[in-house]
Design a protein around this motif. Sequence first.
Motif, PDB file in Angstrom:
ATOM      1  N   ALA A 680      -1.323  -8.810  56.360  1.00  0.00           N
ATOM      2  CA  ALA A 680      -2.390  -9.166  55.155  1.00  0.00           C
ATOM      3  C   ALA A 680      -1.812  -8.137  54.170  1.00  0.00           C
ATOM      4  CB  ALA A 680      -3.780  -8.808  55.695  1.00  0.00           C
ATOM      5  N   GLN A 681      -1.524  -6.848  54.401  1.00  0.00           N
ATOM      6  CA  GLN A 681      -1.068  -5.720  53.514  1.00  0.00           C
ATOM      7  C   GLN A 681       0.143  -6.520  52.906  1.00  0.00           C
ATOM      8  OE1 GLN A 681      -1.201  -2.606  56.330  1.00  0.00           O
ATOM      9  NE2 GLN A 681      -2.761  -1.647  55.010  1.00  0.00           N
ATOM     10  N   GLU A 682       0.986  -6.959  53.764  1.00  0.00           N
ATOM     11  CA  GLU A 682       2.467  -7.257  53.025  1.00  0.00           C
ATOM     12  C   GLU A 682       2.081  -8.428  52.145  1.00  0.00           C
ATOM     13  OE1 GLU A 682       6.507  -9.442  54.296  1.00  0.00           O
ATOM     14  OE2 GLU A 682       5.074  -8.827  55.867  1.00  0.00           O
ATOM     15  N   VAL A 683       1.308  -9.340  52.304  1.00  0.00           N
ATOM     16  CA  VAL A 683       0.982 -10.381  51.394  1.00  0.00           C
ATOM     17  C   VAL A 683       0.069 -10.046  50.256  1.00  0.00           C
ATOM     18  CG1 VAL A 683      -0.515 -12.433  51.061  1.00  0.00           C
ATOM     19  CG2 VAL A 683       0.955 -12.231  53.160  1.00  0.00           C
ATOM     20  N   LEU A 684      -0.933  -8.988  50.552  1.00  0.00           N
ATOM     21  CA  LEU A 684      -1.538  -8.625  49.126  1.00  0.00           C
ATOM     22  C   LEU A 684      -0.679  -7.742  48.236  1.00  0.00           C
ATOM     23  CD1 LEU A 684      -4.808  -7.471  51.222  1.00  0.00           C
ATOM     24  CD2 LEU A 684      -4.460  -9.315  49.371  1.00  0.00           C
ATOM     25  N   ASN A 685       0.453  -7.024  49.070  1.00  0.00           N
ATOM     26  CA  ASN A 685       1.297  -6.071  48.025  1.00  0.00           C
ATOM     27  C   ASN A 685       2.183  -6.929  47.455  1.00  0.00           C
ATOM     28  OD1 ASN A 685       0.075  -3.403  48.620  1.00  0.00           O
ATOM     29  ND2 ASN A 685       1.225  -3.557  50.505  1.00  0.00           N
ATOM     30  N   ARG A 686       2.652  -8.026  47.710  1.00  0.00           N
ATOM     31  CA  ARG A 686       3.304  -8.949  46.994  1.00  0.00           C
ATOM     32  C   ARG A 686       2.845  -9.851  46.002  1.00  0.00           C
ATOM     33  NH1 ARG A 686       4.858 -12.065  51.442  1.00  0.00           N
ATOM     34  NH2 ARG A 686       3.931 -14.116  50.742  1.00  0.00           N
ATOM     35  N   SER A 687       1.696 -10.004  46.282  1.00  0.00           N
ATOM     36  CA  SER A 687       0.830 -10.684  45.173  1.00  0.00           C
ATOM     37  C   SER A 687       0.802  -9.848  44.054  1.00  0.00           C
ATOM     38  CB  SER A 687      -0.641 -11.263  45.919  1.00  0.00           C
ATOM     39  OG  SER A 687      -1.638  -9.899  45.930  1.00  0.00           O
ATOM     40  N   LEU A 688       0.645  -8.364  44.201  1.00  0.00           N
ATOM     41  CA  LEU A 688       0.232  -7.593  43.143  1.00  0.00           C
ATOM     42  C   LEU A 688       1.852  -7.440  42.431  1.00  0.00           C
ATOM     43  CD1 LEU A 688      -1.724  -4.789  44.806  1.00  0.00           C
ATOM     44  CD2 LEU A 688      -2.589  -6.503  42.831  1.00  0.00           C
ATOM     45  N   GLU A 689       2.742  -7.557  43.335  1.00  0.00           N
ATOM     46  CA  GLU A 689       4.055  -7.763  42.284  1.00  0.00           C
ATOM     47  C   GLU A 689       4.294  -8.832  41.341  1.00  0.00           C
ATOM     48  OE1 GLU A 689       7.419  -7.591  45.221  1.00  0.00           O
ATOM     49  OE2 GLU A 689       6.588  -5.908  46.037  1.00  0.00           O
ATOM     50  N   PHE A 690       3.551  -9.887  41.764  1.00  0.00           N
ATOM     51  CA  PHE A 690       3.377 -10.986  40.699  1.00  0.00           C
ATOM     52  C   PHE A 690       2.572 -10.858  39.814  1.00  0.00           C
ATOM     53  CE2 PHE A 690       4.977 -13.662  44.821  1.00  0.00           C
ATOM     54  CZ  PHE A 690       6.484 -13.435  44.459  1.00  0.00           C
ATOM     55  N   GLU A 691       1.436 -10.304  40.150  1.00  0.00           N
ATOM     56  CA  GLU A 691       0.171 -10.243  39.215  1.00  0.00           C
ATOM     57  C   GLU A 691      -0.289  -8.933  39.469  1.00  0.00           C
ATOM     58  OE1 GLU A 691      -1.767  -9.931  36.565  1.00  0.00           O
ATOM     59  OE2 GLU A 691      -1.379 -12.293  36.333  1.00  0.00           O
ATOM     60  N   SER A 692      -0.147  -7.942  38.762  1.00  0.00           N
ATOM     61  CA  SER A 692      -0.475  -6.645  38.827  1.00  0.00           C
ATOM     62  C   SER A 692      -2.201  -6.439  38.448  1.00  0.00           C
ATOM     63  CB  SER A 692      -0.025  -5.642  37.682  1.00  0.00           C
ATOM     64  OG  SER A 692      -0.300  -5.980  36.514  1.00  0.00           O
ATOM     65  N   ARG A 693      -2.855  -7.527  38.013  1.00  0.00           N
ATOM     66  CA  ARG A 693      -4.155  -7.725  37.646  1.00  0.00           C
ATOM     67  C   ARG A 693      -5.126  -8.643  38.615  1.00  0.00           C
ATOM     68  NH1 ARG A 693      -5.305  -5.824  32.539  1.00  0.00           N
ATOM     69  NH2 ARG A 693      -7.268  -7.098  32.537  1.00  0.00           N
ATOM     70  N   ASN A 694      -4.660  -8.746  39.978  1.00  0.00           N
ATOM     71  CA  ASN A 694      -4.961  -9.484  41.053  1.00  0.00           C
ATOM     72  C   ASN A 694      -6.168  -8.656  41.717  1.00  0.00           C
ATOM     73  OD1 ASN A 694      -5.886 -11.070  43.176  1.00  0.00           O
ATOM     74  ND2 ASN A 694      -3.793 -11.016  44.178  1.00  0.00           N
ATOM     75  N   SER A 695      -7.411  -8.798  40.854  1.00  0.00           N
ATOM     76  CA  SER A 695      -8.639  -8.049  41.745  1.00  0.00           C
ATOM     77  C   SER A 695      -8.918  -8.432  43.076  1.00  0.00           C
ATOM     78  CB  SER A 695      -9.738  -8.339  40.724  1.00  0.00           C
ATOM     79  OG  SER A 695     -10.460  -9.835  40.683  1.00  0.00           O
ATOM     80  N   VAL A 696      -8.623  -9.409  43.555  1.00  0.00           N
ATOM     81  CA  VAL A 696      -8.897  -9.877  44.985  1.00  0.00           C
ATOM     82  C   VAL A 696      -8.062  -9.034  45.932  1.00  0.00           C
ATOM     83  CG1 VAL A 696      -8.976 -11.626  46.829  1.00  0.00           C
ATOM     84  CG2 VAL A 696      -9.904 -11.960  44.355  1.00  0.00           C
ATOM     85  N   ALA A 697      -6.978  -8.857  45.594  1.00  0.00           N
ATOM     86  CA  ALA A 697      -5.933  -8.078  46.278  1.00  0.00           C
ATOM     87  C   ALA A 697      -6.359  -6.611  46.465  1.00  0.00           C
ATOM     88  CB  ALA A 697      -4.516  -8.224  45.720  1.00  0.00           C
TER      89      ALA A 697
END
Length: 761
Positions: A680-697
């Motif tokens: 879960a942490q891996e997916v969430l951190n990767r999502s923040l690399e794509f979109e630093s404004r991902n509030s859900v992450a």
Amino acid sequence: MAKKSPNKKYNKKSKQKTNPSATSRHRKVSKTKGAPVKEPRSRKEFSSLLIFRQIEESNPELWCKIFYGASAFVLVATIILALGSGINGDDYFQNDYSDGVLSFYETMGQDTSFFSNPRGPIKIYGGLFEITAAVANNAAGNEVNDHAYHDLRHVLNAIFGFLAMFFTGLMAKRIAGWRAGVLALVFIFLSPRFLGHSLMNPKDIPFAAGYIMAIYFMLPFIKQLPKPNWKVLLGLIGGIAIAFGVRAGGVLLIAYLGLFAGLAFLLKYGIKGIANHTDAFLKTAGFGLGAILGGFWLGMAFWPYGILAPIEHTKEAIGGFSQFAYGIRMLFNSEMIMGTDAPMHYLPTWMVNTVPLFVLLGILLFAGFAKTIFRKHTPFFLFIAIFTFLFPVLYVIGRSSTLYDGWRHLIFAYPPMVVLAAVAWNQLLKQFQKQKSIFYAVAGVLAITVLESASFIVRNPQFPYVYFNPIAGGIQGAFGEYETDYWGVSVKQGLDWLETEGVIGENMTDTVKIVSNFSDALAKYARKRYQGKVKTGYVRFRQRYDQEWDYALMASRFVPSSYLKSGNWPPDSKTVHQVKANGVPLLAILKSDDDLAYRGVQAAKKRDWNTAINLLTQEVAAAPDNEIAYSTLTQAYLQTQQMEKAAEAANKALAIEEENLQAMNLLALYYLRTNQIAPAQEVLNRSLEFESRNSVAYYYLAIIDQNNNNLSSALERALKSIEVNNKFREGYQLVAQIYEALGDQQNAQRYQQAFQTLSGG
């Protein structure tokens, strides 16, 4: 041969003429009695460093005829091309401003309602182009939903573009002769980016026209000081007025004129010339001030907001352009970034990748042959060209200004750049004109680079502004790295294709719903022409099933790099046509053969999960590349506790679009619910690399920290979730819970109240 002065003789050793009546120390010894008497040291009269050089050129009459013949061709060609261009993405408020400016003058300044525009502080722009277009369209009886309304605006835009090209050629001619002028005219016309904007950009191109026109007239103005010709003075006033009448940034030309005229006086007379040549100083200052005031007030006459408070509102406008620096997402170097976060190399990278090779090579040649060029041409004129090109570019880079849409905001600095390139190529051709093999090699390289950009224009006459040069690998190499049709100009070609295919027509009887992520252009082209039978709407590509539609015209703007490069965009299962530039898709036309995806998404919004699963399962069977269907299925499976099916659907969505944030967030939720914290942490951190404004992450990561009793990190991430999305209800509730756990009841109560307010409580 001129006779030598009788009181001079030639000193062979020093190769200088000397005066035998004086020693090298300028002392004279009295022939009578007494000590030697020192005479005052002689002062050499100050000589001008402007060095106005005569232009050495062959066949000037022929090249002059070629220049004016080419100018006529450029004017006609630019107008014809403009008639094929689509509406740009900013015209949705430019058209409103045009009508507002006309109303302001018709009511003698009483109607100022258009000053307040929710789309931005448009009032700080001058109205020269807009009042011209409004008067012309009003006289022709055109309404905003008429094709002719926009065709006329594009023709006027083309005329301003031609003026910029014409004065670019004249400036090169004044520096290096008629052949250089022809080269500059050809260079800027065959610069696809500049030409493309000349077809449909009513803000940047008219300003560029005024900018280069004023700079051109500064050259003879400087040469003729302290008493310039009245025609030159009027031309200078006109250039300043055009620039200032479009944008308050025209004050830059006022600063230029003060700088260049002041330097010219000092170079001609020296610092003591202010006192020793008072008459020349006063005339220089007087004519310079006259040009400044004339240009300023004439331009002011076309700026409604400026008329009400000229000095105060000019200051406000110059500072107020930062209000347009809102966070526009853009693709740069394969990453989605915000315009406010543009790196220092953003502007140079765009210019290197989109300026034609013959101009880039010309600048390199100028640097390599600078010594010869400065020796052969008027140095001060060259300095003006260099300064007016480099200063705006370096200033913007140095200020770390907000940038987006490539370098269109600095397109006014391009004409002086072209002048320098043309002067350099002209000098190179002249230098080797007697060495035929080298001359033909140089001409061949020039011809090849010119043909490369010319071929792009010929192949893509409706939108040459999407050009990338061979350094970027052409537009094929730039696809997925940088924005292409960032203004959605290709929407017009998409609509034309639907008409050609018989889907829509002027006499159609059935109603067709067409949506787009550039819906303003779509609406203006379609509503009146098809007598209301074409219904239009706005929808983002990633939210395309939030509305029901028959066809969707989707430009690639805001689509992430990985999706574009994967080959999955546009989706094959729905795409019936693509508008392309050199084989690269700019716009996809999607067709909805059924409404399975729309009904499935709507069922999920209503939390009717079983219906959503039924409809979306059918959709992905027919359209296995529908990433929205898969991500919505993931949500439905999670809600019905079908965990493995949820993971499968999420991974299929991510296989289509690697940066699908909805699928990533849902996959992370699956891992959390199945107690797989590390994935879960891996997916969430990767999502923040794509979109630093991902509030859900940030929210999910905060929950993980909270469960691990790491409350300080949990609070930091929870606060970040509402910082990037101030309407994220769950984030406020989590912050309140963490503050309560920390014993901070005051903040806990404050954030709980915010949560209840957003929840409607």
